[in-house]
Design a protein around this motif. Sequence first.
Motif, PDB file in Angstrom:
ATOM      1  N   ILE A   1      33.265 -81.906 -40.997  1.00 24.46           N
ATOM      2  CA  ILE A   1      33.893 -80.694 -40.493  1.00 24.46           C
ATOM      3  C   ILE A   1      33.426 -79.503 -41.325  1.00 24.46           C
ATOM      4  O   ILE A   1      33.689 -79.458 -42.528  1.00 24.46           O
ATOM      5  CB  ILE A   1      35.432 -80.807 -40.553  1.00 24.46           C
ATOM      6  N   PRO A   2      32.742 -78.539 -40.719  1.00 16.40           N
ATOM      7  CA  PRO A   2      32.333 -77.345 -41.470  1.00 16.40           C
ATOM      8  C   PRO A   2      33.546 -76.572 -41.989  1.00 16.40           C
ATOM      9  O   PRO A   2      34.590 -76.510 -41.342  1.00 16.40           O
ATOM     10  CB  PRO A   2      31.567 -76.514 -40.446  1.00 16.40           C
ATOM     11  N   LEU A   3      33.402 -75.958 -43.157  1.00 13.75           N
ATOM     12  CA  LEU A   3      34.495 -75.203 -43.769  1.00 13.75           C
ATOM     13  C   LEU A   3      34.650 -73.812 -43.160  1.00 13.75           C
ATOM     14  O   LEU A   3      35.742 -73.383 -42.838  1.00 13.75           O
ATOM     15  CB  LEU A   3      34.254 -75.096 -45.281  1.00 13.75           C
ATOM     16  N   LEU A   4      33.540 -73.098 -42.994  1.00 12.24           N
ATOM     17  CA  LEU A   4      33.572 -71.734 -42.457  1.00 12.24           C
ATOM     18  C   LEU A   4      32.496 -71.589 -41.391  1.00 12.24           C
ATOM     19  O   LEU A   4      31.311 -71.723 -41.693  1.00 12.24           O
ATOM     20  CB  LEU A   4      33.349 -70.713 -43.574  1.00 12.24           C
ATOM     21  N   CYS A   5      32.907 -71.357 -40.151  1.00 12.99           N
ATOM     22  CA  CYS A   5      31.973 -71.203 -39.032  1.00 12.99           C
ATOM     23  C   CYS A   5      32.049 -69.784 -38.474  1.00 12.99           C
ATOM     24  O   CYS A   5      33.145 -69.294 -38.182  1.00 12.99           O
ATOM     25  CB  CYS A   5      32.315 -72.142 -37.885  1.00 12.99           C
ATOM     26  N   LEU A   6      30.897 -69.168 -38.321  1.00 14.61           N
ATOM     27  CA  LEU A   6      30.786 -67.871 -37.651  1.00 14.61           C
ATOM     28  C   LEU A   6      29.894 -68.097 -36.436  1.00 14.61           C
ATOM     29  O   LEU A   6      28.691 -68.310 -36.578  1.00 14.61           O
ATOM     30  CB  LEU A   6      30.148 -66.833 -38.574  1.00 14.61           C
TER      31      LEU A   6
ATOM     32  N   VAL B   1      26.500 -70.405 -39.767  1.00 17.95           N
ATOM     33  CA  VAL B   1      26.338 -69.172 -38.998  1.00 17.95           C
ATOM     34  C   VAL B   1      25.523 -69.514 -37.761  1.00 17.95           C
ATOM     35  O   VAL B   1      24.406 -70.012 -37.877  1.00 17.95           O
ATOM     36  CB  VAL B   1      25.613 -68.082 -39.825  1.00 17.95           C
ATOM     37  N   GLY B   2      26.075 -69.264 -36.577  1.00 17.10           N
ATOM     38  CA  GLY B   2      25.385 -69.594 -35.350  1.00 17.10           C
ATOM     39  C   GLY B   2      25.298 -68.407 -34.400  1.00 17.10           C
ATOM     40  O   GLY B   2      26.292 -67.711 -34.178  1.00 17.10           O
ATOM     41  N   ALA B   3      24.107 -68.172 -33.880  1.00 13.75           N
ATOM     42  CA  ALA B   3      23.879 -67.156 -32.848  1.00 13.75           C
ATOM     43  C   ALA B   3      24.467 -65.801 -33.229  1.00 13.75           C
ATOM     44  O   ALA B   3      25.175 -65.170 -32.451  1.00 13.75           O
ATOM     45  CB  ALA B   3      24.429 -67.627 -31.500  1.00 13.75           C
ATOM     46  N   SER B   4      24.196 -65.370 -34.458  1.00 13.42           N
ATOM     47  CA  SER B   4      24.766 -64.120 -34.967  1.00 13.42           C
ATOM     48  C   SER B   4      23.705 -63.353 -35.752  1.00 13.42           C
ATOM     49  O   SER B   4      23.261 -63.811 -36.801  1.00 13.42           O
ATOM     50  CB  SER B   4      25.946 -64.417 -35.898  1.00 13.42           C
ATOM     51  N   ASP B   5      23.324 -62.182 -35.266  1.00 11.65           N
ATOM     52  CA  ASP B   5      22.366 -61.339 -35.982  1.00 11.65           C
ATOM     53  C   ASP B   5      23.078 -60.453 -36.997  1.00 11.65           C
ATOM     54  O   ASP B   5      24.226 -60.061 -36.798  1.00 11.65           O
ATOM     55  CB  ASP B   5      21.610 -60.427 -34.999  1.00 11.65           C
ATOM     56  N   GLY B   6      22.374 -60.115 -38.082  1.00 13.69           N
ATOM     57  CA  GLY B   6      22.855 -59.139 -39.042  1.00 13.69           C
ATOM     58  C   GLY B   6      24.031 -59.579 -39.886  1.00 13.69           C
ATOM     59  O   GLY B   6      24.812 -58.751 -40.348  1.00 13.69           O
ATOM     60  N   VAL B   7      24.179 -60.869 -40.132  1.00 15.65           N
ATOM     61  CA  VAL B   7      25.284 -61.378 -40.942  1.00 15.65           C
ATOM     62  C   VAL B   7      24.946 -61.222 -42.421  1.00 15.65           C
ATOM     63  O   VAL B   7      23.841 -61.542 -42.852  1.00 15.65           O
ATOM     64  CB  VAL B   7      25.588 -62.853 -40.612  1.00 15.65           C
ATOM     65  N   LEU B   8      25.917 -60.752 -43.216  1.00 14.96           N
ATOM     66  CA  LEU B   8      25.757 -60.600 -44.651  1.00 14.96           C
ATOM     67  C   LEU B   8      26.600 -61.651 -45.357  1.00 14.96           C
ATOM     68  O   LEU B   8      27.798 -61.760 -45.103  1.00 14.96           O
ATOM     69  CB  LEU B   8      26.212 -59.212 -45.101  1.00 14.96           C
ATOM     70  N   VAL B   9      25.960 -62.433 -46.227  1.00 13.33           N
ATOM     71  CA  VAL B   9      26.671 -63.377 -47.086  1.00 13.33           C
ATOM     72  C   VAL B   9      26.318 -62.960 -48.507  1.00 13.33           C
ATOM     73  O   VAL B   9      25.142 -62.976 -48.881  1.00 13.33           O
ATOM     74  CB  VAL B   9      26.267 -64.841 -46.809  1.00 13.33           C
ATOM     75  N   HIS B  10      27.347 -62.587 -49.290  1.00 16.57           N
ATOM     76  CA  HIS B  10      27.086 -62.004 -50.604  1.00 16.57           C
ATOM     77  C   HIS B  10      28.165 -62.401 -51.606  1.00 16.57           C
ATOM     78  O   HIS B  10      29.356 -62.340 -51.296  1.00 16.57           O
ATOM     79  CB  HIS B  10      27.059 -60.472 -50.475  1.00 16.57           C
ATOM     80  N   GLY B  11      27.728 -62.799 -52.793  1.00 19.33           N
ATOM     81  CA  GLY B  11      28.650 -63.015 -53.897  1.00 19.33           C
ATOM     82  C   GLY B  11      29.650 -64.133 -53.714  1.00 19.33           C
ATOM     83  O   GLY B  11      30.755 -64.059 -54.247  1.00 19.33           O
ATOM     84  N   ILE B  12      29.273 -65.166 -52.960  1.00 21.53           N
ATOM     85  CA  ILE B  12      30.190 -66.295 -52.803  1.00 21.53           C
ATOM     86  C   ILE B  12      29.825 -67.371 -53.822  1.00 21.53           C
ATOM     87  O   ILE B  12      28.690 -67.438 -54.308  1.00 21.53           O
ATOM     88  CB  ILE B  12      30.183 -66.865 -51.371  1.00 21.53           C
ATOM     89  N   ASN B  13      30.798 -68.205 -54.144  1.00 18.25           N
ATOM     90  CA  ASN B  13      30.589 -69.377 -54.990  1.00 18.25           C
ATOM     91  C   ASN B  13      30.891 -70.590 -54.140  1.00 18.25           C
ATOM     92  O   ASN B  13      31.853 -70.579 -53.370  1.00 18.25           O
ATOM     93  CB  ASN B  13      31.546 -69.353 -56.191  1.00 18.25           C
ATOM     94  N   GLU B  14      30.076 -71.642 -54.296  1.00 15.53           N
ATOM     95  CA  GLU B  14      30.276 -72.852 -53.502  1.00 15.53           C
ATOM     96  C   GLU B  14      30.288 -74.073 -54.410  1.00 15.53           C
ATOM     97  O   GLU B  14      29.424 -74.197 -55.278  1.00 15.53           O
ATOM     98  CB  GLU B  14      29.143 -73.017 -52.483  1.00 15.53           C
ATOM     99  N   MET B  15      31.259 -74.955 -54.183  1.00 13.18           N
ATOM    100  CA  MET B  15      31.328 -76.215 -54.907  1.00 13.18           C
ATOM    101  C   MET B  15      31.668 -77.314 -53.918  1.00 13.18           C
ATOM    102  O   MET B  15      32.750 -77.310 -53.329  1.00 13.18           O
ATOM    103  CB  MET B  15      32.388 -76.150 -56.010  1.00 13.18           C
ATOM    104  N   GLY B  16      30.723 -78.227 -53.728  1.00  9.53           N
ATOM    105  CA  GLY B  16      30.938 -79.314 -52.796  1.00  9.53           C
ATOM    106  C   GLY B  16      30.223 -80.564 -53.263  1.00  9.53           C
ATOM    107  O   GLY B  16      29.207 -80.487 -53.938  1.00  9.53           O
TER     108      GLY B  16
END
Length: 132
Positions: free
Chosen positions: A74-79, A102-117
């Motif tokens: 299950i994805p955690l965050l879907c756009l 991120v699916g079918a979305s132009d111009g998306v900004l992902v910045h300054g996130i931390n990921e632990m999995g």
Amino acid sequence: REPEPLPPEDFFVVRAGQTFETPLLDLDGYSGLHVEAGGVLKGRIVLKDKPGVRVQGHGIIDGSYYRRAQDGCIPLLCLDRCPEAAVAGPTLVNPQGWMVLVGASDGVLVHGINEMGAVVSSDGVDIVGRPT
């Protein structure tokens, strides 16, 4: 660290010291999500057809609401179809599949996130498909 932005009035807000649990947050009726530092959203976020939506703040988005062995990948965050969306600042932990999708979305900004999995495929931002 840059100062935490103040959320607009039409954002769903998880306050510092609060843990908000939900199987699915779709932000229906809101233009974004703000998780304050010290706040925890436990569940998953699926956003569809929300141009310009924002997920922000220095809090935690925790996917441990689900268990991969029981619930699957299950994805955690879907756009999905969210052009000009932004994800900035949160820490994402314990996904049961893809961390950020991120699916079918132009111009998306992902910045300054931390990921632990620790599960297979929880290693970043996955961009799939293109708007037609």
